[in-house]
Design a protein around this motif. Sequence first.
Motif, PDB file in Angstrom:
ATOM      1  N   VAL A 124       0.588  -1.135   0.113  1.00 32.60           N
ATOM      2  CA  VAL A 124      -0.356   0.038  -0.145  1.00 32.60           C
ATOM      3  C   VAL A 124       0.869   0.985  -0.015  1.00 32.60           C
ATOM      4  O   VAL A 124       2.047   1.092   0.835  1.00 32.60           O
ATOM      5  CB  VAL A 124      -0.696   0.092   1.350  1.00 32.60           C
ATOM      6  CG1 VAL A 124      -1.774   0.941   1.189  1.00 32.60           C
ATOM      7  CG2 VAL A 124      -2.091  -1.081   1.473  1.00 32.60           C
ATOM      8  N   HIS A 125       0.216   2.719  -0.887  1.00 32.83           N
ATOM      9  CA  HIS A 125       0.993   3.876  -0.991  1.00 32.83           C
ATOM     10  C   HIS A 125       0.396   4.750  -0.948  1.00 32.83           C
ATOM     11  O   HIS A 125      -0.447   3.714  -1.877  1.00 32.83           O
ATOM     12  CB  HIS A 125       1.598   3.721  -2.736  1.00 32.83           C
ATOM     13  CG  HIS A 125       2.810   5.298  -2.583  1.00 32.83           C
ATOM     14  ND1 HIS A 125       3.577   4.867  -1.987  1.00 32.83           N
ATOM     15  CD2 HIS A 125       2.331   5.810  -3.015  1.00 32.83           C
ATOM     16  CE1 HIS A 125       3.742   6.687  -1.886  1.00 32.83           C
ATOM     17  NE2 HIS A 125       3.153   6.822  -2.659  1.00 32.83           N
ATOM     18  N   ILE A 181      -1.476  -0.995  -4.087  1.00 34.99           N
ATOM     19  CA  ILE A 181      -2.379  -0.545  -4.149  1.00 34.99           C
ATOM     20  C   ILE A 181      -2.515   0.845  -4.061  1.00 34.99           C
ATOM     21  O   ILE A 181      -1.500   1.564  -2.389  1.00 34.99           O
ATOM     22  CB  ILE A 181      -3.622  -0.818  -2.962  1.00 34.99           C
ATOM     23  CG1 ILE A 181      -3.735  -2.328  -3.016  1.00 34.99           C
ATOM     24  CG2 ILE A 181      -4.476  -0.311  -3.024  1.00 34.99           C
ATOM     25  CD1 ILE A 181      -4.496  -3.240  -2.112  1.00 34.99           C
ATOM     26  N   ILE A 182      -2.631   2.350  -4.581  1.00 33.17           N
ATOM     27  CA  ILE A 182      -2.459   3.108  -4.017  1.00 33.17           C
ATOM     28  C   ILE A 182      -3.601   3.587  -2.836  1.00 33.17           C
ATOM     29  O   ILE A 182      -4.891   3.765  -3.648  1.00 33.17           O
ATOM     30  CB  ILE A 182      -2.184   4.346  -4.820  1.00 33.17           C
ATOM     31  CG1 ILE A 182      -1.002   3.460  -5.463  1.00 33.17           C
ATOM     32  CG2 ILE A 182      -2.573   5.338  -5.021  1.00 33.17           C
ATOM     33  CD1 ILE A 182      -0.725   3.825  -7.338  1.00 33.17           C
ATOM     34  N   PHE A 183      -3.681   4.155  -2.028  1.00 35.30           N
ATOM     35  CA  PHE A 183      -4.650   5.269  -0.774  1.00 35.30           C
ATOM     36  C   PHE A 183      -4.297   6.230  -1.036  1.00 35.30           C
ATOM     37  O   PHE A 183      -3.339   7.371  -0.830  1.00 35.30           O
ATOM     38  CB  PHE A 183      -4.486   4.591   0.121  1.00 35.30           C
ATOM     39  CG  PHE A 183      -4.787   3.499   0.122  1.00 35.30           C
ATOM     40  CD1 PHE A 183      -6.274   2.837   0.142  1.00 35.30           C
ATOM     41  CD2 PHE A 183      -5.151   2.606   1.538  1.00 35.30           C
ATOM     42  CE1 PHE A 183      -6.397   1.420   0.175  1.00 35.30           C
ATOM     43  CE2 PHE A 183      -5.778   1.723   2.164  1.00 35.30           C
ATOM     44  CZ  PHE A 183      -6.502   0.725   1.231  1.00 35.30           C
ATOM     45  N   ASP A 184      -5.562   7.318  -1.190  1.00 35.16           N
ATOM     46  CA  ASP A 184      -5.968   8.217  -1.769  1.00 35.16           C
ATOM     47  C   ASP A 184      -6.563   9.471  -0.593  1.00 35.16           C
ATOM     48  O   ASP A 184      -7.627   9.052  -0.660  1.00 35.16           O
ATOM     49  CB  ASP A 184      -6.069   8.918  -2.624  1.00 35.16           C
ATOM     50  CG  ASP A 184      -6.361  11.107  -2.492  1.00 35.16           C
ATOM     51  OD1 ASP A 184      -5.428  11.736  -2.139  1.00 35.16           O
ATOM     52  OD2 ASP A 184      -7.030  11.493  -3.364  1.00 35.16           O
ATOM     53  N   ILE A 185      -6.091   9.857   0.485  1.00 36.89           N
ATOM     54  CA  ILE A 185      -6.424  10.179   1.498  1.00 36.89           C
ATOM     55  C   ILE A 185      -6.530  11.995   2.243  1.00 36.89           C
ATOM     56  O   ILE A 185      -5.802  12.628   1.819  1.00 36.89           O
ATOM     57  CB  ILE A 185      -6.664   9.480   3.388  1.00 36.89           C
ATOM     58  CG1 ILE A 185      -6.041   7.469   2.876  1.00 36.89           C
ATOM     59  CG2 ILE A 185      -6.555   9.837   4.722  1.00 36.89           C
ATOM     60  CD1 ILE A 185      -4.790   6.568   4.163  1.00 36.89           C
ATOM     61  N   LYS A 186      -7.779  12.018   1.683  1.00 40.50           N
ATOM     62  CA  LYS A 186      -8.545  13.933   2.353  1.00 40.50           C
ATOM     63  C   LYS A 186      -9.303  14.313   3.330  1.00 40.50           C
ATOM     64  O   LYS A 186     -10.432  13.314   3.278  1.00 40.50           O
ATOM     65  CB  LYS A 186      -8.089  13.810   1.256  1.00 40.50           C
ATOM     66  CG  LYS A 186      -9.295  13.955   0.022  1.00 40.50           C
ATOM     67  CD  LYS A 186      -9.172  14.053  -1.650  1.00 40.50           C
ATOM     68  CE  LYS A 186     -10.382  13.505  -2.012  1.00 40.50           C
ATOM     69  NZ  LYS A 186     -10.601  13.773  -3.467  1.00 40.50           N
ATOM     70  N   PRO A 187      -9.359  14.992   4.353  1.00 41.25           N
ATOM     71  CA  PRO A 187     -10.087  15.786   4.526  1.00 41.25           C
ATOM     72  C   PRO A 187     -11.131  16.366   4.103  1.00 41.25           C
ATOM     73  O   PRO A 187     -11.462  16.709   3.158  1.00 41.25           O
ATOM     74  CB  PRO A 187      -9.810  16.547   5.530  1.00 41.25           C
ATOM     75  CG  PRO A 187      -8.297  16.996   5.378  1.00 41.25           C
ATOM     76  CD  PRO A 187      -8.233  15.848   3.822  1.00 41.25           C
ATOM     77  N   ILE A 195      -2.766  -1.363  -8.332  1.00 36.02           N
ATOM     78  CA  ILE A 195      -2.587  -1.723  -9.972  1.00 36.02           C
ATOM     79  C   ILE A 195      -1.935  -3.403  -9.903  1.00 36.02           C
ATOM     80  O   ILE A 195      -0.952  -2.740  -9.592  1.00 36.02           O
ATOM     81  CB  ILE A 195      -1.533  -0.777  -9.968  1.00 36.02           C
ATOM     82  CG1 ILE A 195      -1.813   0.425  -9.945  1.00 36.02           C
ATOM     83  CG2 ILE A 195      -0.581  -0.691 -11.126  1.00 36.02           C
ATOM     84  CD1 ILE A 195      -1.453   1.770 -10.310  1.00 36.02           C
ATOM     85  N   ALA A 196      -2.502  -3.704 -10.651  1.00 29.08           N
ATOM     86  CA  ALA A 196      -1.394  -4.938 -10.957  1.00 29.08           C
ATOM     87  C   ALA A 196      -0.597  -4.770 -12.425  1.00 29.08           C
ATOM     88  O   ALA A 196      -0.819  -4.372 -13.178  1.00 29.08           O
ATOM     89  CB  ALA A 196      -2.652  -5.962 -11.258  1.00 29.08           C
ATOM     90  N   SER A 197       0.289  -5.713 -11.661  1.00 35.62           N
ATOM     91  CA  SER A 197       1.524  -6.078 -13.348  1.00 35.62           C
ATOM     92  C   SER A 197       2.102  -7.397 -13.362  1.00 35.62           C
ATOM     93  O   SER A 197       2.632  -8.276 -12.371  1.00 35.62           O
ATOM     94  CB  SER A 197       2.701  -4.825 -12.523  1.00 35.62           C
ATOM     95  OG  SER A 197       3.408  -5.539 -11.865  1.00 35.62           O
ATOM     96  N   GLY A 198       1.550  -7.643 -14.403  1.00 37.70           N
ATOM     97  CA  GLY A 198       1.740  -9.437 -15.273  1.00 37.70           C
ATOM     98  C   GLY A 198       2.373  -9.131 -16.216  1.00 37.70           C
ATOM     99  O   GLY A 198       2.176  -8.104 -17.195  1.00 37.70           O
ATOM    100  N   HIS A 199       3.325 -10.095 -16.215  1.00 36.74           N
ATOM    101  CA  HIS A 199       3.254 -10.339 -17.782  1.00 36.74           C
ATOM    102  C   HIS A 199       3.096 -11.534 -18.975  1.00 36.74           C
ATOM    103  O   HIS A 199       2.265 -11.891 -18.548  1.00 36.74           O
ATOM    104  CB  HIS A 199       5.160 -10.806 -17.868  1.00 36.74           C
ATOM    105  CG  HIS A 199       6.195 -10.060 -16.520  1.00 36.74           C
ATOM    106  ND1 HIS A 199       6.222  -8.618 -17.939  1.00 36.74           N
ATOM    107  CD2 HIS A 199       6.648  -9.879 -15.361  1.00 36.74           C
ATOM    108  CE1 HIS A 199       7.234  -8.151 -16.770  1.00 36.74           C
ATOM    109  NE2 HIS A 199       7.473  -9.409 -15.637  1.00 36.74           N
TER     110      HIS A 199
END
Length: 101
Positions: free
Chosen positions: A31-32, A59-65, A94-98
């Motif tokens: 998690v970023h 997984i990217i989290f954007d946390i805002k008030p 975001i999944a990365s695969g080949h």
Amino acid sequence: KGYRVHSGLQFGCELVLYADDPDRVHSDFCVHVVSDARVNWMTIQTLARSMAILHKQLIIFDIKPTPSENKNTFAVANEDSERILHYEVSELAIASGHAPF
């Protein structure tokens, strides 16, 4: 829901999520967390490329008030006052695969 949360420092992100005891399983997700909708795309690209090697999903989290409560917010009681703070959380996996060539 149901995941165990641990520091993600060794993987270059804020958190890692485990489906079970970390002594028994590998983590599935890194998690970023971004704030104020400021996304450093170089960091995202670096993390996304690393996830393929680490066999994890980013997984990217954007946390805002947010000023009020709605179905997409969660509330946190402020220890210094009786005021309840509301936050909105957005996530992007975001999944990365080949491709199998």
